[in-house]
Scaffold this motif. Sequence first.
Motif, short mmCIF file in Angstrom:
data_model
loop_
_atom_site.label_atom_id
_atom_site.label_comp_id
_atom_site.label_asym_id
_atom_site.label_seq_id
_atom_site.Cartn_x
_atom_site.Cartn_y
_atom_site.Cartn_z
N VAL A 1 0.86 -1.19 0.00
CA VAL A 1 0.00 0.00 0.00
C VAL A 1 0.90 1.23 0.00
O VAL A 1 1.80 1.34 0.83
N TYR B 1 -1.69 -1.10 -3.93
CA TYR B 1 -2.88 -0.32 -3.62
C TYR B 1 -2.43 1.11 -3.36
O TYR B 1 -1.62 1.35 -2.46
N LEU C 1 -7.46 3.19 -3.76
CA LEU C 1 -8.29 3.39 -2.58
C LEU C 1 -8.60 4.89 -2.54
O LEU C 1 -7.75 5.69 -2.16
N LEU D 1 -9.10 -0.84 2.78
CA LEU D 1 -8.53 -2.15 2.41
C LEU D 1 -9.39 -3.31 2.88
O LEU D 1 -9.21 -4.44 2.42
N LYS E 1 -10.43 -6.44 0.91
CA LYS E 1 -9.55 -6.53 -0.27
C LYS E 1 -8.24 -7.25 0.04
O LYS E 1 -7.68 -7.91 -0.82
#
Length: 351
Positions: A126, A172, A198, A213, A216
Amino acid sequence: MDIKKIIIDENITIREAIRILDKTAKRILFVCDNNNLKGVITDGDIRRWILRNGDLSAKSKEITNYEPKYITKTEKSQAKELMKKYSVNAIPVVNINREIESVIFWDDLELKDDNEEKTKLDIPVVIMAGGLGTRLYPYTKILPKALIPIGDIPIIERIINKFKEYGCLNYYLTVNYRKNMIKSYFGDIEKNYDISYLEEDKPLGTGGSLYLLKGKVNRTFFVSNCDILIDADYAAMYEYHKEKKNLITMICAVKNITIPYGVINLKDDGEINNMTEKPEYSFLTNTGVYIIEPEVLELIEDNTFVHLPDIASKCMELGMRVGVYPITERAWMDMGQLDEMQEMINRLEGK
């Protein structure tokens, strides 16, 4: 390289040893007496000392391994085999008096395997790309921070490329400010990895955006700010995180600060107790990279602004394990401010 640069005396401080490791970037120092090999210090030795909360003003002899591995000239052909056997990334070549004549490093071209690759992790990453980047104004008046070029490559792409070296192919991106520019950029380039977005309706902080998240990601994942690069072994970080059974592991850099003045300490009655000229202090500094278990997501409330350090504090209050993986200061490159951005560019371009 000039091997004198990585030879030290056992009586220098651990703080000074860290400074030399940072400067040479070789991950190993040789402790010698008149060039005679006595021991070695690796970045791992320093990391273990820091994790024991050891005093960085202590002498290097406290962390020296006095049973170093070495070879003679006649054994050079066995260097690769011995380095693999003992899991070392450098081995000194000594003469009959145990004086160091040269050092063979694992990353020497003649030792590299053509098919040698880093440990593959293949875990999600992320990247926090939604911030305004106010410290980088006026660049961020035009571009989102994530797309500011470092050389000819945007910082976020450099971050992704670093994780890709370890087999990470799922990313992400938390986006808000100028999010369409970020999405457009990745829509236009060729890439061999997957990106999901996101999207924050409002700024949620480095922790609040992780709420998006949920559903996911259900396995361990990395989190990185979009204005830093870490030049260290991501696989070692991950293995340490799992070994310690941490819910969150912060990647922290050792930061050494020298106060450029004489510092005065007083007694209760105002009399001088002692004076220290230009004292040095060392701190563990949060780099903005984390390894996180999916259970942590359950602690994050919907549509709530919160930063990741606050979530880490909440985990600790609940008795969950939150740990640190220390790296050296040089392994952390930050472009959060204009002068730091230029320094990052200089380092990546080899200046």
